[in-house]
Design a protein around this motif. Structure first.
Motif, PDB file in Angstrom:
ATOM      1  N   GLY A  28       0.794  -1.219   0.000  1.00  0.00           N
ATOM      2  CA  GLY A  28       0.000   0.000   0.000  1.00  0.00           C
ATOM      3  C   GLY A  28       0.821   1.261   0.000  1.00  0.00           C
ATOM      4  O   GLY A  28       2.041   1.237  -0.171  1.00  0.00           O
ATOM      5  N   GLU A 117      -6.140   0.595  13.485  1.00  0.00           N
ATOM      6  CA  GLU A 117      -6.458   0.268  12.096  1.00  0.00           C
ATOM      7  C   GLU A 117      -7.936  -0.077  11.993  1.00  0.00           C
ATOM      8  O   GLU A 117      -8.517  -0.651  12.909  1.00  0.00           O
ATOM      9  CB  GLU A 117      -5.610  -0.931  11.667  1.00  0.00           C
ATOM     10  CG  GLU A 117      -5.889  -1.419  10.267  1.00  0.00           C
ATOM     11  CD  GLU A 117      -5.008  -2.585   9.901  1.00  0.00           C
ATOM     12  OE1 GLU A 117      -4.178  -2.423   9.000  1.00  0.00           O
ATOM     13  OE2 GLU A 117      -5.150  -3.656  10.521  1.00  0.00           O
ATOM     14  N   GLY A 119     -10.791  -1.456   8.758  1.00  0.00           N
ATOM     15  CA  GLY A 119     -10.896  -1.875   7.371  1.00  0.00           C
ATOM     16  C   GLY A 119     -12.008  -2.880   7.181  1.00  0.00           C
ATOM     17  O   GLY A 119     -12.750  -3.204   8.112  1.00  0.00           O
ATOM     18  N   ILE A 129      -7.125   1.147   6.498  1.00  0.00           N
ATOM     19  CA  ILE A 129      -6.325   2.324   6.778  1.00  0.00           C
ATOM     20  C   ILE A 129      -5.820   2.200   8.219  1.00  0.00           C
ATOM     21  O   ILE A 129      -6.558   1.766   9.107  1.00  0.00           O
ATOM     22  CB  ILE A 129      -7.147   3.616   6.567  1.00  0.00           C
ATOM     23  CG1 ILE A 129      -6.289   4.847   6.767  1.00  0.00           C
ATOM     24  CG2 ILE A 129      -8.371   3.636   7.444  1.00  0.00           C
ATOM     25  CD1 ILE A 129      -6.981   6.139   6.352  1.00  0.00           C
ATOM     26  N   PHE A 145      -2.373   3.156   3.870  1.00  0.00           N
ATOM     27  CA  PHE A 145      -3.528   2.672   3.121  1.00  0.00           C
ATOM     28  C   PHE A 145      -3.103   1.326   2.547  1.00  0.00           C
ATOM     29  O   PHE A 145      -2.153   1.279   1.764  1.00  0.00           O
ATOM     30  CB  PHE A 145      -3.900   3.638   1.989  1.00  0.00           C
ATOM     31  CG  PHE A 145      -4.267   5.008   2.469  1.00  0.00           C
ATOM     32  CD1 PHE A 145      -5.552   5.280   2.913  1.00  0.00           C
ATOM     33  CD2 PHE A 145      -3.326   6.015   2.495  1.00  0.00           C
ATOM     34  CE1 PHE A 145      -5.890   6.539   3.365  1.00  0.00           C
ATOM     35  CE2 PHE A 145      -3.649   7.283   2.941  1.00  0.00           C
ATOM     36  CZ  PHE A 145      -4.937   7.546   3.379  1.00  0.00           C
ATOM     37  N   SER A 146      -3.779   0.244   2.931  1.00  0.00           N
ATOM     38  CA  SER A 146      -3.299  -1.096   2.597  1.00  0.00           C
ATOM     39  C   SER A 146      -4.354  -1.955   1.921  1.00  0.00           C
ATOM     40  O   SER A 146      -5.546  -1.815   2.184  1.00  0.00           O
ATOM     41  CB  SER A 146      -2.873  -1.842   3.871  1.00  0.00           C
ATOM     42  OG  SER A 146      -1.884  -1.167   4.567  1.00  0.00           O
TER      43      SER A 146
END
Length: 153
Positions: A28, A117, A119, A129, A145-146
């Motif tokens: 990311g 985190e 997500g 994120i 951001f992954s």
């Protein structure tokens, strides 16, 4: 020091009866005053249907000054988060993740702080994120951001 930290994380994560173990490679974008990239993996140890232990290792780029933001001037850094995730199922294929825990990091100096985190997990894909706040240097924080893909081990 790095070996001791990784050994300690492994021991902490195997405490209890882990029901399943998953590996989640990630890639990311990262932001700390400048944009960069990160790559790494997290391992998830299921402690129940909703609670997990999730250590990880992420290698990220660290930029220099504003005028030195060419790829050749980037240095590498390392983040080692230890998340305590809560996964909330929305339906049979989608889960919302809320993760929090400490992290250690190395770039130009050692970092120690907290990582949070959030997500969504859709089947085996993950998009999220994260925010890593260094307590050693209060002005140093990183945003990730992954995207990732989960494999059962």
């Amino acid at each position: 020091l790095k070996k001791n930290v990784l050994l300690l994380m492994l021991l902490l994560c195997t405490v209890g009866n882990a029901k399943t173990i998953d590996l989640e490679p990630r890639v990311g974008a990262s932001y700390t005053r400048h944009w960069g990239i990160h790559i790494g993996a997290l391992a998830s140890y299921s402690l129940s249907n909703t609670f997990y232990s999730q250590p990880g290792v992420l290698i990220h780029t660290v930029g220099g000054s504003d005028r030195d933001q060419r790829i050749g001037n980037w240095k590498l850094g390392l983040d080692v988060p230890l998340y305590a995730p809560f996964r909330m199922p929305l339906n049979d294929v989608t889960k919302i993740r809320l993760n929090a825990g400490p992290y250690l990091g190395w770039s130009s100096r050692m970092n120690l702080g907290t990582a949070v985190e959030t997500g969504a997990e859709f089947r085996k894909m993950y998009v999220g994120i994260s925010w890593l706040q260094n307590f050693v240097n209060q002005n140093c924080a990183r945003l990730h951001f992954s995207i990732g893909y989960k494999f059962a081990l």
